[in-house]
Design a protein around this motif. Sequence first.
Motif, short mmCIF file in Angstrom:
data_model
loop_
_atom_site.label_atom_id
_atom_site.label_comp_id
_atom_site.label_asym_id
_atom_site.label_seq_id
_atom_site.Cartn_x
_atom_site.Cartn_y
_atom_site.Cartn_z
N ARG A 140 1.03 -1.08 -0.02
CA ARG A 140 -0.04 0.00 0.08
C ARG A 140 0.84 1.19 0.05
N ARG A 141 2.07 1.31 0.64
CA ARG A 141 2.81 2.47 0.80
C ARG A 141 3.40 2.78 -0.60
N ASP A 142 3.90 1.64 -1.21
CA ASP A 142 4.60 1.76 -2.62
C ASP A 142 3.61 2.09 -3.60
N ARG A 143 2.28 1.77 -3.27
CA ARG A 143 1.32 2.41 -4.34
C ARG A 143 0.89 3.78 -4.14
N GLU A 144 0.82 4.38 -2.91
CA GLU A 144 0.62 5.47 -2.56
C GLU A 144 1.54 6.54 -2.95
N ASP A 145 2.99 6.14 -2.79
CA ASP A 145 4.16 7.02 -3.38
C ASP A 145 4.06 7.14 -5.04
N GLY A 146 3.87 5.98 -5.45
CA GLY A 146 3.79 5.97 -6.84
C GLY A 146 2.40 6.96 -7.52
N VAL A 147 1.24 6.77 -6.80
CA VAL A 147 0.11 7.74 -7.40
C VAL A 147 0.70 9.22 -7.01
N GLU A 148 1.18 9.49 -5.98
CA GLU A 148 1.70 10.86 -5.67
C GLU A 148 2.92 11.25 -6.51
N LEU A 149 3.57 10.58 -7.07
CA LEU A 149 4.67 11.03 -7.80
C LEU A 149 4.01 11.22 -9.27
N LEU A 150 3.32 10.57 -9.51
CA LEU A 150 2.73 10.72 -10.88
C LEU A 150 1.85 11.87 -11.18
N ALA A 151 1.29 12.18 -10.05
CA ALA A 151 0.30 13.54 -9.76
C ALA A 151 1.30 14.66 -9.97
N LEU A 152 2.40 14.50 -9.25
CA LEU A 152 3.41 15.74 -9.37
C LEU A 152 3.89 15.81 -10.68
N LEU A 153 4.18 14.73 -11.29
CA LEU A 153 4.93 14.95 -12.80
C LEU A 153 3.72 15.36 -13.67
N ASP A 154 2.46 15.04 -13.57
CA ASP A 154 1.47 15.54 -14.44
C ASP A 154 1.49 17.00 -14.23
N ARG A 155 1.50 17.53 -13.15
CA ARG A 155 1.47 19.08 -12.45
C ARG A 155 2.33 19.53 -13.18
N ALA A 156 3.65 19.15 -13.07
CA ALA A 156 4.74 19.92 -13.48
C ALA A 156 4.57 19.86 -15.10
N ILE A 157 4.18 19.18 -15.79
CA ILE A 157 3.95 19.04 -17.27
C ILE A 157 2.88 20.09 -17.63
#
Length: 210
Positions: A140-157
């Motif tokens: 679950r922690r691995d999943r949450e971290d991946g979702v957060e990082l993907l959202a940050l990358l989408d926002r940066a784009i």
Amino acid sequence: MEETTKAQGSTVYDPAAQARPETPSDAPAATAADVPPGTGDRPRGPHNIQNHSAEFDASIRAAEHDAAVADRARFHGVSLSLMDSGTAVHDMIQAVFNKETTAPADLRPIAAAFRRHCAAKEATVGRTLESRSSVAQAVRRDREDGVELLALLDRAIASPGLEGTRPLTVNGVLADIDQYLGHEQRDLVPLIERELPVSQSDRLATAFRA
């Protein structure tokens, strides 16, 4: 003054010669046994130094390749699929770092590849391991971290950000994703190897690549 000599066999004894230190021309030639270890085959001149440097680099690359092959031999099935997918995303991130770009056109392929990576992992490893209480929290922690990082990358784009801060923001997100992928191989892959039989891992590998 009368010179005094003393014959010793076939050699003429000369006191003056005995008192005179040997010059380089008098000294006996050095033999291989006289050369200190490690000093007899030094590269001389730019050409030889370059050749030795190339040989050294080649030996390092060969050793790294052998180590990577030996390391992969320890893993099976979906572990290898996860590692290959993560390495592909890592290589894309390094290419952007080397290019020194933060253009959205260069970041979108990374976001797409990372999204596919996380989705394939969730559909295979995540669903399978989360049902096991011993590793559920880590999954679950691995999943949450991946979702957060993907959202940050989408926002940066999508957002240009404040003037002058975009390179720092984008590079920070990419570095965090790269670190996440490294932790994935360090922490999650050993759990997969420990928890899943090889036959099940092989089946999940097929689904991961689908």
